[in-house]
Design a protein around this motif. Sequence first.
Motif, short mmCIF file in Angstrom:
data_model
loop_
_atom_site.label_atom_id
_atom_site.label_comp_id
_atom_site.label_asym_id
_atom_site.label_seq_id
_atom_site.Cartn_x
_atom_site.Cartn_y
_atom_site.Cartn_z
N HIS A 114 0.86 -1.19 0.00
CA HIS A 114 0.00 0.00 0.00
C HIS A 114 0.89 1.23 0.00
O HIS A 114 1.86 1.31 0.75
N GLY A 115 0.57 2.20 -0.86
CA GLY A 115 1.35 3.44 -0.91
C GLY A 115 1.17 4.12 -2.25
O GLY A 115 0.07 4.10 -2.83
N ASN A 116 2.26 4.71 -2.75
CA ASN A 116 2.22 5.50 -3.97
C ASN A 116 3.00 4.83 -5.10
O ASN A 116 4.20 4.56 -4.95
N ALA A 117 2.33 4.60 -6.22
CA ALA A 117 2.96 4.07 -7.42
C ALA A 117 3.27 5.24 -8.34
O ALA A 117 2.46 6.17 -8.46
N PHE A 118 4.44 5.19 -9.00
CA PHE A 118 4.80 6.27 -9.91
C PHE A 118 5.79 5.76 -10.95
O PHE A 118 6.41 4.71 -10.78
N LEU A 119 5.90 6.50 -12.03
CA LEU A 119 6.85 6.20 -13.09
C LEU A 119 8.08 7.08 -12.94
O LEU A 119 7.98 8.23 -12.50
N ASP A 156 3.90 2.39 2.37
CA ASP A 156 3.79 2.74 3.80
C ASP A 156 3.31 1.55 4.62
O ASP A 156 3.37 1.56 5.83
N GLY A 157 2.86 0.50 3.92
CA GLY A 157 2.45 -0.73 4.58
C GLY A 157 2.58 -1.91 3.63
O GLY A 157 2.40 -1.75 2.43
#
Length: 162
Positions: A114-119, A156-157
Motif C-alpha cells: 500500500h502506498g504510492n505508485a509512480f513512473l 507505507d504498509g
Amino acid sequence: MKNQLIVLLTLVLVFSCKERQTSRTPVQVQSKTYHLFGDSFNPDSMISIDKLPQNISNMGDTLQLALKGTIKEVCTKKGCWMKLSMANNSELMVRFKDYGFFVPLDASGEVIVHGNAFLSETSVEDLRHYAEDAGASAEEIAAIIAPKISYNFEADGVLIAE
C-alpha cells in the motif's frame, strides 16, 4: 545543564532510530493469512499488479493504491527494498517510506503493498553512464538510444502471505 542536554539527546537518538514493529497477530485477507510490516491499511480495494500500467497511464504520474503481486527479490542486507514481478519480464521496485520499516530478508511469495505508485525515467545519458560503469563494451553503450521507463512504489504498509 550539560549533563541534562546529553541525556536528552541520547533519549532522542534512541527513540528516533526505533523501527516500526510488525503486527503481533496475523491479518486475514480473503481467507489468507498475512503478516503486516509498516502501517496498517485496508486491502479490500487492491488491484492486481498486472493492471498497474493501465491505471498509471489513465490517472497521471502518481497513484495511491494497494497492489497485489509476487515478490521477485528482496534486499539481502537489511530488507530495505523489494522487487515485484510484472508482465513482460518487467518489475516494480518497492521502497519503504522514510526507511520506517523493513521486510524479512527471506521474504517470498504473495504480497500486498500500500502506498504510492509512480513512473520514473532514466535518460539515455545516465543509462550510458551506468553501462560504462558496469564495464559494457562501446557497442553495447552505443546501442542505448532510448530512455528507460521504470515502475516504482513507495510503500507505507506491506502484507506478506504466510
